[in-house]
Design a protein around this motif. Structure first.
Motif, mmCIF file in Angstrom:
data_model
loop_
_atom_site.group_PDB
_atom_site.id
_atom_site.type_symbol
_atom_site.label_atom_id
_atom_site.label_comp_id
_atom_site.label_asym_id
_atom_site.label_seq_id
_atom_site.Cartn_x
_atom_site.Cartn_y
_atom_site.Cartn_z
ATOM 1 N N GLN A 104 0.834 -1.207 0.000
ATOM 2 C CA GLN A 104 0.000 0.000 0.000
ATOM 3 C C GLN A 104 0.866 1.253 0.000
ATOM 4 O O GLN A 104 0.605 2.201 -0.751
ATOM 5 C CB GLN A 104 -0.923 0.000 1.216
ATOM 6 N N LYS A 150 -3.700 -6.284 -6.132
ATOM 7 C CA LYS A 150 -4.064 -4.915 -5.742
ATOM 8 C C LYS A 150 -3.013 -3.925 -6.234
ATOM 9 O O LYS A 150 -3.343 -2.848 -6.736
ATOM 10 C CB LYS A 150 -4.205 -4.795 -4.222
ATOM 11 N N ARG A 183 -3.551 -0.953 -8.980
ATOM 12 C CA ARG A 183 -3.266 0.441 -8.651
ATOM 13 C C ARG A 183 -2.336 1.081 -9.684
ATOM 14 O O ARG A 183 -2.436 2.268 -9.985
ATOM 15 C CB ARG A 183 -2.646 0.492 -7.255
#
Length: 176
Positions: free
Chosen positions: A52, A117, A121
């Motif tokens: 992240q 993910k 992104r």
């Protein structure tokens, strides 16, 4: 959790002592078991945080660029000497890929979800018109960047590291 994530990137999945990672996460031994079911849970949360963090940083670079050159800005950021020299703030792939490949089979699907993910992104910034083109570009670009960072981090001198990074940057920037 950021500190725990950075420790895992710096020391590795197997090298990071649970007690140190717990301390970085602000947990006591008792608090650890209230929050996590196992060391693997803590490691997955640390990996998730790492993916992240780097995705946010690279997306910000892409968003601050013109759409047609966003991927080039991402390449230049990722393949910088500053990024290379600070494993604790970087992408978990060059830091941990060999260890992630050897984790328990139960963890692999969860790592795969984190990779998906990350790809999702980054995909909007990749060159190409169709999604399939952007996916091919993502895998080519990120595979090259991860490998270049891994090799550069093995070299003792900044000049040598920069040479590897510059070669990969130039190759990528000419290729798409």
């Amino acid at each position: 959790m950021k500190d725990a994530s950075r420790r895992v990137r710096t020391e590795g999945i197997t090298g990071a002592a649970v007690s140190a990672v717990m301390r970085d996460a602000g947990l006591t031994h008792g608090g650890f078991y209230k929050h996590f079911g196992s060391k693997e849970e803590l490691l997955m949360e640390s990996l998730s945080e790492a993916f992240q963090e780097i995705a946010d940083r690279l997306a910000q670079v892409g968003e601050q660029s013109k759409p047609e050159t966003a991927w080039k800005a991402i390449v230049k950021t990722y393949l910088s000497l500053e990024y290379c020299d600070h494993v604790e703030y970087g992408c978990p792939l060059p830091a941990l890929a060999p260890e992630m490949a050897r984790v328990d089979k139960a963890m692999k699907p969860r790592i795969f979800e984190e990779l998906k993910k990350y790809r999702s992104r980054m995909l909007p910034f990749m060159p190409g018109r169709r999604t399939a083109d952007k996916e091919r570009a993502f895998f080519s670009i990120f595979s090259t960047m991860v490998g270049a960072i891994e090799i550069a981090r093995m070299l003792p001198e900044p000049v040598m590291r920069e040479k590897v990074l510059a070669s990969a940057r130039e190759l990528l920037l000419r290729s798409f």
